[in-house]
Design a protein around this motif. Structure first.
Motif, mmCIF file in Angstrom:
data_model
loop_
_atom_site.group_PDB
_atom_site.id
_atom_site.type_symbol
_atom_site.label_atom_id
_atom_site.label_comp_id
_atom_site.label_asym_id
_atom_site.label_seq_id
_atom_site.Cartn_x
_atom_site.Cartn_y
_atom_site.Cartn_z
ATOM 1 N N SER A 137 0.687 -1.071 0.059
ATOM 2 C CA SER A 137 -0.045 0.034 -0.023
ATOM 3 C C SER A 137 0.801 1.355 -0.184
ATOM 4 O O SER A 137 1.668 1.414 0.934
ATOM 5 C CB SER A 137 -0.906 -0.061 1.177
ATOM 6 O OG SER A 137 -1.415 1.112 1.516
ATOM 7 N N ARG A 138 0.638 2.190 -0.908
ATOM 8 C CA ARG A 138 1.353 3.193 -0.946
ATOM 9 C C ARG A 138 0.812 4.333 0.024
ATOM 10 O O ARG A 138 1.435 5.654 -0.145
ATOM 11 C CB ARG A 138 1.616 3.708 -2.597
ATOM 12 C CG ARG A 138 2.211 2.590 -3.178
ATOM 13 C CD ARG A 138 2.600 3.333 -4.727
ATOM 14 N NE ARG A 138 3.305 2.140 -5.337
ATOM 15 C CZ ARG A 138 4.177 2.541 -6.009
ATOM 16 N NH1 ARG A 138 4.709 3.307 -6.263
ATOM 17 N NH2 ARG A 138 4.972 1.209 -6.768
ATOM 18 N N ARG A 139 -0.107 3.974 0.636
ATOM 19 C CA ARG A 139 -0.626 5.136 1.385
ATOM 20 C C ARG A 139 0.443 5.729 2.675
ATOM 21 O O ARG A 139 0.384 6.510 3.294
ATOM 22 C CB ARG A 139 -1.975 4.599 2.131
ATOM 23 C CG ARG A 139 -3.273 4.811 1.242
ATOM 24 C CD ARG A 139 -4.227 4.458 1.794
ATOM 25 N NE ARG A 139 -3.984 2.861 2.160
ATOM 26 C CZ ARG A 139 -5.211 2.142 2.476
ATOM 27 N NH1 ARG A 139 -6.447 2.457 2.322
ATOM 28 N NH2 ARG A 139 -5.166 0.751 2.812
ATOM 29 N N VAL A 140 1.268 4.462 2.925
ATOM 30 C CA VAL A 140 2.217 4.550 3.742
ATOM 31 C C VAL A 140 3.874 4.972 3.135
ATOM 32 O O VAL A 140 3.907 3.848 2.287
ATOM 33 C CB VAL A 140 2.434 3.482 4.688
ATOM 34 C CG1 VAL A 140 3.621 3.647 5.714
ATOM 35 C CG2 VAL A 140 1.291 3.368 5.497
ATOM 36 N N SER A 141 4.657 5.624 3.370
ATOM 37 C CA SER A 141 5.718 5.768 2.551
ATOM 38 C C SER A 141 6.553 4.513 2.627
ATOM 39 O O SER A 141 6.539 3.806 3.341
ATOM 40 C CB SER A 141 6.531 6.998 3.051
ATOM 41 O OG SER A 141 7.374 6.666 4.311
#
Length: 164
Positions: free
Chosen positions: A17-21
Motif C-alpha cells: 500500500s502506497r498510503r504509507v511511505s
C-alpha cells in the motif's frame, strides 16, 4: 542457517500500500526482522559473513529491493543497500539478543546504563576531555531510539549517496 530461516518465517512482508511511505514500510520490515532474529540467543550472529540465501531470507530481500525500487533508487545503489541494510539489521539483532541474555540474568538496561554512566563520570577530564565533555549526551536515548535514528541515518545516506 535453517534455524535462522525458521526464526524469520513469521516476518510477513508489509503490504505494498502506497498510503504509507516506502521508508516507513521498509523500517517496519527491518524492525520485524530484527525482532525475530533477536529472540533467540546468538542466532543473529549466524548471519554475519553469510549472504542471505534461505527461502525466507530471500523473501525479505525481495521485499527490501521492491521498496528501494519504489523509492526511485538505481539498481547498483539498491544492490549495495541490501547488503548494508542486512548487515545493519543483523548487528542490531545481535546486540538486542545480547541485552535479552543480560535481562534473563536479571540485568536491566537501566542498571547497565547506570554502571556505564558512573564509569564515565569517574573519568579524568584531562585524559578523556571529549568523553567527559559529552557526558550525558553519550548516555541519552534508549537503545530503541538510537536504533531508529541509526536506520534513518542509513536510509538518508543510501538515498543521497548513489553507488558506483
Amino acid at each position: 542457517m535453517a534455524m535462522l530461516d525458521e526464526a524469520i518465517v513469521d516476518v510477513v512482508p508489509q503490504s505494498s500500500s502506497r498510503r504509507v511511505s516506502w521508508q516507513k514500510r521498509l523500517t517496519a520490515l527491518i524492525d520485524a526482522v530484527v525482532e525475530a532474529m533477536s529472540r533467540h540467543q546468538g542466532l543473529a550472529l549466524v548471519s554475519f559473513g553469510s549472504v542471505p540465501t534461505s527461502h525466507n531470507a530471500m523473501l525479505i530481500v525481495e521485499r527490501v529491493i521492491a521498496l528501494l525500487k519504489e523509492g526511485g533508487l538505481e539498481d547498483t545503489t539498491i544492490s549495495w543497500a541490501v547488503d548494508l541494510l542486512y548487515l545493519y539489521l543483523t548487528a542490531v539483532a545481535a546486540e538486542r539478543s545480547a541485552y535479552n541474555d543480560k535481562a534473563s540474568l536479571g540485568q536491566t538496561e537501566a542498571g547497565n546504563v547506570r554502571k556505564v554512566r558512573e564509569h564515565f563520570e569517574s573519568l579524568s577530564a584531562e585524559k578523556y576531555p571529549m568523553i567527559v565533555g559529552l557526558g550525558e549526551h553519550l548516555m541519552s536515548g534508549s537503545g530503541e531510539k538510537r536504533a531508529s535514528w541509526g536506520l534513518k541515518v542509513l536510509l538518508n545516506g543510501i538515498i543521497h549517496t548513489p553507488a558506483g
